[in-house]
Design a protein around this motif. Structure first.
Motif: not given
Lengths: 114, 148
Positions: B122-124, B136
């Motif tokens: 996931s792109n945080i 992440e």
């Protein structure tokens, strides 16, 4: 409570399927860490503060799922999945869900942990 | 003009520090992977039937960021299209690191296998998402330990 992301327990029968249990947690990091990570960000590498944050968040979500499973009288949660979504800048939601089941507690094996 | 100079400084800093960090990370990855080679990680959903096993969930995660230089190069690459090498290595490193952490946790419990491994990326990065990606990677699976 037994947690697993397989669909069944090895060597044990599932007596009853109870249904879906879930837990979630939304966390944001405080500004100081944000700035530090911003600086570190320019040089690349691991952002330990965020790793820890998400780890804690995930533990909390799992804890909530376990509470829910205990409330419905299950002794195991199978087929557990995680999902993450970033809601706004600086906050992420961790969601964990699985199937609550009751498995037989065979006395010959001691696999069923507390 | 000042902005240009600032960008150039960050790009050069990112180039040197980022490169060094990546090289160091790859060396340590290879070293640790060799140590944990004996513990197989399997993507199959069906566990072996030969003996009763103790099951438990294990996971490992890592948050990793790209340096300024790589983000800059990737931005240029965006104009022409094609392979974005700098992001490929970033994700490769993140996944291998996550798997390693998962294996370390499984090893601590004395597991024989890790089954049904799933990855989640996931792109945080939030407000920086256009400029500097923060990714992440979370790897999780079921550790199986043979009941003697």
């Amino acid at each position: 409570m037994l947690i697993s992301n397989l669909e069944f327990m090895t060597g044990k029968k599932i007596i009853k399927h109870i249904g879906l249990v879930q837990g979630s947690s939304v966390r944001a990091k405080h500004a100081g860490r944000d700035i530090m990570s911003g600086i570190k960000n320019m040089f690349g590498g691991e952002l330990t503060a965020y790793t820890e944050l998400l780890q804690e968040s995930r533990e909390e979500a799992t804890e909530r799922m376990i509470q829910q499973a205990e409330a419905v009288g299950a002794n195991a949660v199978l087929n557990v999945r995680f999902s993450t979504s970033s809601i706004t800048a600086g906050a992420a939601e961790i969601y964990v869900y699985g199937t609550a089941v009751i498995i037989e507690s065979d006395t010959s094996t001691s696999a069923v942990a507390s | 003009m000042e902005q240009l100079i600032a960008t150039l400084v960050f790009v050069t800093l990112g180039f040197f520090f980022g490169r060094r960090a990546e090289k160091k990370h790859y060396t340590s990855l290879i070293e640790r992977e060799e140590k944990l080679n004996a513990l197989p990680v399997i993507a199959s959903r069906i566990p072996p039937y030969d003996a009763p096993y103790e099951q438990s969930l294990v996971s490992g995660s890592v948050v990793i960021a790209n340096d300024y230089f790589k983000a800059f190069v990737a931005g240029l690459r965006n104009l022409f299209g094609g392979k974005v090498r700098s992001y490929e290595t970033l994700l490769d490193r993140a996944r291998r690191e996550a798997v390693l952490r998962m294996k370390v946790q499984a090893k601590k419990q004395g597991a024989d296998y890790v089954f049904n491994v799933k990855f989640e990326t996931s792109n945080i990065s939030g407000q920086y998402s256009k400029k500097l990606p923060i990714v992440e990677v979370h790897a999780y699976g079921t550790a199986l330990k043979k009941i003697a």
